[in-house]
Design a protein around this motif. Sequence first.
Motif, short mmCIF file in Angstrom:
data_model
loop_
_atom_site.label_atom_id
_atom_site.label_comp_id
_atom_site.label_asym_id
_atom_site.label_seq_id
_atom_site.Cartn_x
_atom_site.Cartn_y
_atom_site.Cartn_z
N GLU A 1 -5.88 75.90 -76.04
CA GLU A 1 -5.03 76.97 -76.57
C GLU A 1 -3.61 76.45 -76.75
OE1 GLU A 1 -3.91 81.65 -75.66
OE2 GLU A 1 -5.63 80.70 -74.69
N SER A 2 -3.04 76.73 -77.90
CA SER A 2 -1.71 76.26 -78.31
C SER A 2 -1.66 74.77 -78.62
CB SER A 2 -0.64 76.60 -77.26
OG SER A 2 -0.53 78.01 -77.12
N GLY A 3 -2.83 74.11 -78.59
CA GLY A 3 -2.89 72.69 -78.95
C GLY A 3 -2.88 72.51 -80.46
N LEU A 4 -3.17 71.30 -80.90
CA LEU A 4 -3.06 70.97 -82.31
C LEU A 4 -4.05 71.77 -83.16
CD1 LEU A 4 -1.80 69.24 -84.52
CD2 LEU A 4 -3.51 67.47 -84.03
N SER B 1 -3.07 75.48 -83.15
CA SER B 1 -1.84 75.73 -83.92
C SER B 1 -2.09 75.60 -85.42
CB SER B 1 -0.74 74.77 -83.47
OG SER B 1 -0.43 74.98 -82.11
N ARG B 2 -2.87 74.60 -85.81
CA ARG B 2 -3.18 74.44 -87.22
C ARG B 2 -3.99 75.63 -87.74
NH1 ARG B 2 -1.74 72.71 -92.23
NH2 ARG B 2 -3.53 71.97 -93.44
N TYR C 1 -7.89 85.17 -82.68
CA TYR C 1 -7.11 84.10 -82.04
C TYR C 1 -5.64 84.44 -81.83
CZ TYR C 1 -11.33 81.43 -82.78
OH TYR C 1 -12.63 81.00 -82.74
N GLY C 2 -5.33 85.73 -81.86
CA GLY C 2 -4.01 86.16 -81.42
C GLY C 2 -2.88 85.87 -82.39
N HIS C 3 -3.16 85.98 -83.69
CA HIS C 3 -2.08 85.77 -84.65
C HIS C 3 -1.10 86.93 -84.61
CE1 HIS C 3 -0.07 86.34 -88.57
NE2 HIS C 3 0.05 85.03 -88.52
N SER C 4 0.15 86.60 -84.69
CA SER C 4 1.23 87.56 -84.87
C SER C 4 2.21 86.90 -85.82
CB SER C 4 1.92 87.88 -83.54
OG SER C 4 2.61 86.73 -83.05
N PRO C 5 3.12 87.67 -86.44
CA PRO C 5 4.10 87.02 -87.31
C PRO C 5 4.88 85.93 -86.59
CG PRO C 5 4.11 89.39 -87.66
CD PRO C 5 3.21 89.13 -86.49
N GLU C 6 5.20 86.16 -85.32
CA GLU C 6 5.96 85.18 -84.56
C GLU C 6 5.12 83.93 -84.28
OE1 GLU C 6 7.49 89.14 -84.31
OE2 GLU C 6 5.53 88.39 -83.65
N ALA C 7 3.87 84.14 -83.85
CA ALA C 7 3.00 83.01 -83.54
C ALA C 7 2.69 82.21 -84.80
CB ALA C 7 1.70 83.50 -82.90
N GLY C 8 2.46 82.89 -85.90
CA GLY C 8 2.17 82.20 -87.15
C GLY C 8 3.35 81.38 -87.64
N ALA C 9 4.54 81.95 -87.52
CA ALA C 9 5.73 81.23 -87.98
C ALA C 9 6.01 80.00 -87.12
CB ALA C 9 6.92 82.17 -87.97
N ALA D 1 3.70 78.17 -85.57
CA ALA D 1 2.54 77.28 -85.49
C ALA D 1 2.82 75.91 -86.11
CB ALA D 1 1.33 77.92 -86.17
N ALA D 2 3.51 75.87 -87.23
CA ALA D 2 3.77 74.59 -87.89
C ALA D 2 4.63 73.70 -87.01
CB ALA D 2 4.43 74.82 -89.24
N LYS D 3 5.63 74.28 -86.38
CA LYS D 3 6.51 73.49 -85.51
C LYS D 3 5.73 72.90 -84.34
CE LYS D 3 10.81 73.71 -82.85
NZ LYS D 3 11.94 74.58 -82.43
N ARG D 4 4.85 73.69 -83.76
CA ARG D 4 4.04 73.22 -82.65
C ARG D 4 3.09 72.11 -83.11
NH1 ARG D 4 2.96 71.36 -77.88
NH2 ARG D 4 0.97 72.01 -77.00
N ALA D 5 2.45 72.31 -84.28
CA ALA D 5 1.52 71.31 -84.80
C ALA D 5 2.23 69.98 -85.07
CB ALA D 5 0.85 71.82 -86.07
N THR D 6 3.40 70.05 -85.66
CA THR D 6 4.11 68.81 -85.98
C THR D 6 4.57 68.10 -84.71
OG1 THR D 6 6.19 70.03 -86.29
CG2 THR D 6 4.85 69.60 -88.24
N ALA D 7 4.91 68.86 -83.68
CA ALA D 7 5.31 68.23 -82.41
C ALA D 7 4.15 67.45 -81.80
CB ALA D 7 5.82 69.29 -81.44
N VAL D 8 2.95 68.04 -81.82
CA VAL D 8 1.79 67.35 -81.26
C VAL D 8 1.42 66.15 -82.12
CG1 VAL D 8 -0.61 67.57 -80.52
CG2 VAL D 8 0.96 69.48 -80.19
#
Length: 256
Positions: A116-119, A122-123, A150-158, A160-167
């Motif tokens: 959860e919250s992994g690559l 997040s993708r 999978y718990g999408h919200s406007p905040e989580a969706g926005a 997600a890209a930052k988290r994916a790129t960090a991983v």
Amino acid sequence: MPFEYIDVETAVQRDGLRMVVVGGVPSPWSEAAKGILHIKGIAWAAVRLAYDNETLKQWAVELSAPVLMVGQERPRRGWADILLLAERLVPTPSLLPEDPAQRALAFGLAHELCGESGLGWSRRLQLIHAGLHNSGGFPERVAKYLGKKYGHSPEAGAAAAKRATAVLGMLTARLKAQREAGSPYYIGDSVTVVDVYSASVLALFRPLPHDVCPMDAGVRTAFETRDPETDAALDPILLEHRDLMYARHLALPLSL
């Protein structure tokens, strides 16, 4: 290791290893589980996930995939439970390092890929968010269903890209350091489950070609959704590693 697809009624009656998998799509979690069984040479049978099958729901307890079943034991779902069952059934070759510190590193990297919250997570949120905003990603109907699951919200969706790129950046740095040390793998000098997870998760960014991955055309379009931030983070070494894994350790073409 070749496997066969069987219907759920047949699977319920069998005693060996059976696994519920996503059909028609190279779902990273299902493909990684297949890869683990392939490397270990474990014989098994596949059941495609069907959301309208009540027998499947009763047998697997939950309509999701992958779910690994052996004999009459409880269902194993989730990357760690599936991995540990495979390690117990066929200890050699092990896909976990023997050294405790490296084993802990393997589990940490695996979570960053599959947890959860992994690559992968997040993708998936990124593709859900894009679909809900008509900017690629999953078709709106699919995006709405997956968003609830999978718990999408406007905040989580926005985010997600930052988290994916960090991983992606962390994985790139790891592979480059390993290459400088003389190894093409994430940990040590031999393949581990981290390599399997990495190769599988990249399907969400760059699916394998159609001739070896004949997936649903609409899903392929969704998976190939691109944006400048993610593109910049997807270093060629990640795709080179994926290709090496399929050339040396994983089965092609994919059987979806």
